[in-house]
Design an enzyme around this catalytic site. Sequence first.
Site, short mmCIF file in Angstrom:
data_model
loop_
_atom_site.label_atom_id
_atom_site.label_comp_id
_atom_site.label_asym_id
_atom_site.label_seq_id
_atom_site.Cartn_x
_atom_site.Cartn_y
_atom_site.Cartn_z
N LYS A 1 11.16 42.51 1.77
CA LYS A 1 10.17 41.95 2.71
C LYS A 1 9.71 43.08 3.63
O LYS A 1 10.16 43.18 4.78
CB LYS A 1 10.86 40.88 3.54
N ASP B 1 15.19 42.79 4.82
CA ASP B 1 14.27 42.19 5.79
C ASP B 1 14.07 43.20 6.92
O ASP B 1 13.34 44.18 6.75
CB ASP B 1 14.90 40.87 6.25
#
Length: 181
Positions: A135, A107
């Site tokens: 992500k 992330d």
Amino acid sequence: MAEPPASHPIAVLYSAETIAARVDSLARGIAQRELWAPLIVAVLKGSFIFAADLIRALHAHGLKPEIDFIFLASYGGGTSGGPVEILRDVQSDITGRDVVIVDDILDSGRTLLFARERLRSKGARTVLSCVLLDKKARRTEVVAADFTGFECPDRFVVGYGMDLGNHYRELPYIGIIETAG
Ligand code: IMP
Ligand code: MG
């Protein structure tokens, strides 16, 4: 009194079948790196199901991995750059080992960066990383994984080990929570 089970609308992003096929090809890619007695270090909690499937796929591709766990918590979330805390460190002797960090989601990148530095400082010979989901939209650190399962949209996902407030880890697929994130 215990909370009632959570119930959010969840849209399937990657099915169990799609995940299984991808895990097999990740294992093939890792097997091709000719690592010496690889030590898989799974980042708890979110990667436990992925790591369990991955080590069995590695076995199918002829590897004999060992497994250990590191339990990390990152605070401050998102772009605020809070610290990463070790809740439980690896127990194995890392010196001279070929290590593969396994995590659920890349992330901001703070968790992977931290884990990589931690294992290098403990004397690993090589530190590779394998993440289930990337992500990219939320990256704040300059870090990339050596092996990536799938791209992940900038949405909150659960299932296949990943949670929302400790719910939904048991789902066999990866799904998007339609009302959050
Ligand atoms: P970061 O790369 O340090 O920002 O943190 C990645 C960690 O945040 C992952 O290992 C997950 O535990 C958690 N995380 C990030 N996005 C999600 C999500 O959509 N669902 C569940 N956990 C998430
Ligand atoms: Mg995690």
